[in-house]
Design a protein around this motif. Structure first.
Motif, short mmCIF file in Angstrom:
data_model
loop_
_atom_site.label_atom_id
_atom_site.label_comp_id
_atom_site.label_asym_id
_atom_site.label_seq_id
_atom_site.Cartn_x
_atom_site.Cartn_y
_atom_site.Cartn_z
N ALA A 60 0.83 -1.21 0.00
CA ALA A 60 0.00 0.00 0.00
C ALA A 60 0.86 1.25 0.00
O ALA A 60 0.57 2.23 -0.70
N CYS A 88 1.22 4.28 -2.78
CA CYS A 88 1.15 5.70 -2.44
C CYS A 88 2.41 6.43 -2.91
O CYS A 88 2.34 7.52 -3.48
N THR A 134 -5.14 5.65 -7.62
CA THR A 134 -6.15 4.88 -6.90
C THR A 134 -7.46 4.87 -7.68
O THR A 134 -8.10 3.83 -7.82
N ASP A 144 -6.30 7.40 0.54
CA ASP A 144 -4.97 7.95 0.35
C ASP A 144 -4.65 9.25 1.08
O ASP A 144 -3.47 9.62 1.16
N ASN A 152 0.55 3.50 7.55
CA ASN A 152 -0.37 2.74 6.70
C ASN A 152 -0.75 1.41 7.33
O ASN A 152 -1.90 0.99 7.26
N HIS A 207 -5.67 2.61 3.02
CA HIS A 207 -5.67 1.77 1.82
C HIS A 207 -6.58 0.55 1.95
O HIS A 207 -6.96 -0.04 0.95
#
Length: 166
Positions: free
Chosen positions: A31, A35, A76, A98, A148, A158
């Motif tokens: 994830a 990003c 995304t 995000d 995250n 995410h």
């Protein structure tokens, strides 16, 4: 009929699923890398444009941050639009997935970049500029990774996107 192996695998899969408790470092890294990809595209583009046309440090950082959010959300949205979501819902998913990650990544990345003496003034033909930018993105990845993981373990960040992956 479940075998012992199937039961163990199901328990493991459930334990690492986003929003259901602990999230693996590998899932969080995936994830965070996603990003970082969007952030890096926008960040590099903003830094190159800003330094090339002689914008001030503040204006260059603002441009880079703005573009990082645009590209981060766009990556995304591309995936969830492909999964069949309408545009408005895809934007909502991207914002939920995000925003925190990109924010943390951009704060760290730009703080590092601005703190390296001469990096912002070095220009795009300088190794100092590119090494500083690469280092700043690497530090941002390391700092954002546990954020995250924590978000995904709570069904946020995410983890929101995982419902739309096939």
């Amino acid at each position: 009929m479940h075998t012992q192996h199937d039961t163990a695998r199901t328990a493991h899969d459930h334990a690492s699923a986003p929003g259901s408790g602990p999230v693996s470092w590998a899932m969080a890294a995936q994830a965070t890398l996603h990003c970082l990809t969007g952030c890096a595209i926008g960040e590099v583009l903003g830094m190159v444009i800003g330094t090339s046309v002689g914008l001030s440090t503040g204006a260059t950082v603002a441009l880079a941050v703005g573009l990082a959010f645009v590209f981060g959300y766009a990556l995304t949205m591309r995936g969830v639009l492909r999964a069949g979501l309408p545009l408005r819902r895809a934007l909502q998913v991207a914002l939920a997935a995000d925003t925190v990650s990109i924010t943390v990544m951009e704060v760290v990345d730009n703080a590092v970049m601005v703190s390296v003496p001469g990096a912002m003034e070095a220009g795009v033909s300088s190794a100092v500029f590119w090494l500083s930018l690469a280092g700043a993105l690497a530090v941002a990845f390391v700092v954002t990774l546990p954020v995250n993981r924590w978000l995904m373990g709570r069904g946020k960040g995410h983890a929101v996107v995982h419902a739309y992956h096939h």
